[in-house]
Write an enzyme that holds these catalytic residues in place. Sequence first.
Site, PDB file in Angstrom:
ATOM      1  N   HIS A  44      -1.291  -5.650   2.061  1.00 30.67           N
ATOM      2  CA  HIS A  44      -2.484  -6.492   1.992  1.00 30.67           C
ATOM      3  C   HIS A  44      -2.124  -7.805   1.318  1.00 30.67           C
ATOM      4  O   HIS A  44      -1.446  -7.804   0.287  1.00 30.67           O
ATOM      5  CB  HIS A  44      -3.590  -5.786   1.191  1.00 30.67           C
ATOM      6  CG  HIS A  44      -4.590  -5.077   2.043  1.00 30.67           C
ATOM      7  ND1 HIS A  44      -4.869  -3.740   1.897  1.00 30.67           N
ATOM      8  CD2 HIS A  44      -5.389  -5.542   3.055  1.00 30.67           C
ATOM      9  CE1 HIS A  44      -5.798  -3.404   2.786  1.00 30.67           C
ATOM     10  NE2 HIS A  44      -6.128  -4.465   3.497  1.00 30.67           N
ATOM     11  N   ARG A  64     -17.934  -1.056   5.913  1.00 33.02           N
ATOM     12  CA  ARG A  64     -19.027  -1.775   5.233  1.00 33.02           C
ATOM     13  C   ARG A  64     -19.635  -2.832   6.151  1.00 33.02           C
ATOM     14  O   ARG A  64     -20.794  -3.198   6.023  1.00 33.02           O
ATOM     15  CB  ARG A  64     -18.474  -2.420   3.953  1.00 33.02           C
ATOM     16  CG  ARG A  64     -19.516  -3.000   3.020  1.00 33.02           C
ATOM     17  CD  ARG A  64     -18.896  -3.401   1.687  1.00 33.02           C
ATOM     18  NE  ARG A  64     -17.681  -4.200   1.813  1.00 33.02           N
ATOM     19  CZ  ARG A  64     -17.649  -5.496   2.155  1.00 33.02           C
ATOM     20  NH1 ARG A  64     -18.759  -6.140   2.383  1.00 33.02           N
ATOM     21  NH2 ARG A  64     -16.498  -6.141   2.239  1.00 33.02           N
ATOM     22  N   GLU A  69       0.821  -1.211   0.000  1.00 30.51           N
ATOM     23  CA  GLU A  69       0.000   0.000   0.000  1.00 30.51           C
ATOM     24  C   GLU A  69       0.855   1.262   0.000  1.00 30.51           C
ATOM     25  O   GLU A  69       1.818   1.379   0.748  1.00 30.51           O
ATOM     26  CB  GLU A  69      -0.932   0.017   1.227  1.00 30.51           C
ATOM     27  CG  GLU A  69      -1.897  -1.163   1.291  1.00 30.51           C
ATOM     28  CD  GLU A  69      -2.924  -1.163   0.149  1.00 30.51           C
ATOM     29  OE1 GLU A  69      -3.030  -0.161  -0.581  1.00 30.51           O
ATOM     30  OE2 GLU A  69      -3.606  -2.192   0.001  1.00 30.51           O
ATOM     31  N   CYS A  96      -7.809  -1.913   8.280  1.00 31.60           N
ATOM     32  CA  CYS A  96      -6.441  -1.913   7.742  1.00 31.60           C
ATOM     33  C   CYS A  96      -5.983  -0.508   7.390  1.00 31.60           C
ATOM     34  O   CYS A  96      -4.890  -0.081   7.766  1.00 31.60           O
ATOM     35  CB  CYS A  96      -6.340  -2.825   6.525  1.00 31.60           C
ATOM     36  SG  CYS A  96      -6.423  -4.582   6.968  1.00 31.60           S
TER      37      CYS A  96
HETATM   38  N1  PCA Z   1      -8.330  -6.952   6.637  1.00 33.18           N
HETATM   39  C1  PCA Z   1      -9.283  -5.880   6.903  1.00 33.18           C
HETATM   40  C2  PCA Z   1      -9.170  -5.611   8.377  1.00 33.18           C
HETATM   41  C3  PCA Z   1      -8.367  -6.727   8.942  1.00 33.18           C
HETATM   42  C4  PCA Z   1      -7.833  -7.462   7.801  1.00 33.18           C
HETATM   43  O1  PCA Z   1      -7.058  -8.424   7.852  1.00 33.18           O
HETATM   44  C5  PCA Z   1      -9.056  -4.648   6.039  1.00 33.18           C
HETATM   45  O2  PCA Z   1      -8.562  -4.791   4.904  1.00 33.18           O
HETATM   46  O3  PCA Z   1      -9.381  -3.551   6.457  1.00 33.18           O
END
Ligand code: PCA
Length: 213
Positions: free
Chosen positions: A166, A90, A80, A143
């Site tokens: 991610h 959501r 990111e 996140c």
């Molecule tokens: N993914 C979520 C929150 C925790 C996770 O592992 C996100 O992308 O916000």
Amino acid sequence: MTTILLTGFEPFGGDTANPSGDAVDIVRGRWDGAEALITAILPVAFAGAEAELARLVADHSPDVVIAAGLAGNRAVVSVERVGVNLIDARIPDNAGSQPIDEPSIEGAPAAYFATLPVKAIAHDIAAAGIPSEVSHSAGTFVCNHVLFRALHLAADRRAMRAGFIHVPWSAEHAPSPDAAALPLADIARALEIAVRTSIRTTEDSRISGGTIS
Ligand code: PCA
């Protein structure tokens, strides 16, 4: 000594696994670098995650913070590039909180860029044979909140660099056979590469990683 803080997340949204947390545990278990690697599994809760992150940063004064989370709709490891000052949940978090259109931090800038070498990290992960790209949105859930909070903390701590990765579902725990997924071992390897590249690289690579739309 250089200290790295690497975090993953617990399961959320009714799922029984979160590959980010599983991968962080694997990286910790085999870390043999000279640097101190601190790991933690954060709660998928806006308030709980920000408190835990702040405590870890205050306790360990890390030089590098890498938070990782699941993006179940993505097929590749996404490094990111930006965290936005926006929560638009959501689904409720694991504590039942579902803020809509609220800032992560009232009065803070609209966004911060990650201060890790995102291009070099994505390049090095891909060079190891694991699909990876730079991403320009970490979403608007927990996140992104953790990324934004980490970058806000980093803005006051000049020695600290921070970013977010991610990861897709792990093949071992994907919710359905056709969900995009990578082997958990590859996800762990990707996070380990991110740690090592972040330690080694303070100036990012000048390679294209943008998108047209
Ligand atoms: N993914 C979520 C929150 C925790 C996770 O592992 C996100 O992308 O916000």
